[in-house]
Write a protein that holds these residues in place. Sequence first.
Motif: not given
Length: 159
Positions: A84-88, A117-121, A124-129
């Motif tokens: 799941r996404s860790p952030m908006v 990757i989830v980009e916020a502001m 670039m925030n890595a999303v990992q298993a």
Amino acid sequence: MTADTTRAGGRTGPDDDDAERVLDWVVRHAARLGEAGAVPLRRIRVSTAALAVDVEWAEAAGAPPAPAPAAPSAEAEPPGTWIRSPMVGTFYRSREPGAPPFVEVGDVVEPGQQIGIVEAMKLMNAVQAEQRGRVSEIAARDGSPVQYDEPLLALVPAD
């Protein structure tokens, strides 16, 4: 680091020192979070972009597993474990435009492997298993906005 950041329209936003102070405060108080639960902490995740703190405690021995959170949509989610996404932010399946995606349906992922990757502001925030599994479905489209805890992709046990 800069003393402050100027935003569009000439308004000044919080400086990097404010963000560091908030992070320092969270780190100093993490022990209190650990003591607040009846069982040991399993993980604390701190995100930026309006700061979100995700705290997870280990399951107590003999305790029934916690129920899975309800899906954000009315449709039932297929079986499997959802990353799941860790952030908006905005979800990206690859490192840069035109690059191959981090994972495809059918790929086996290992714990710690980057799946997106989830980009916020502009960060670039890595999303990992967090566990090993085979990608059975990718729910989030490349470049699409995602909400906190929104399903990104599903994993099923790998053979």
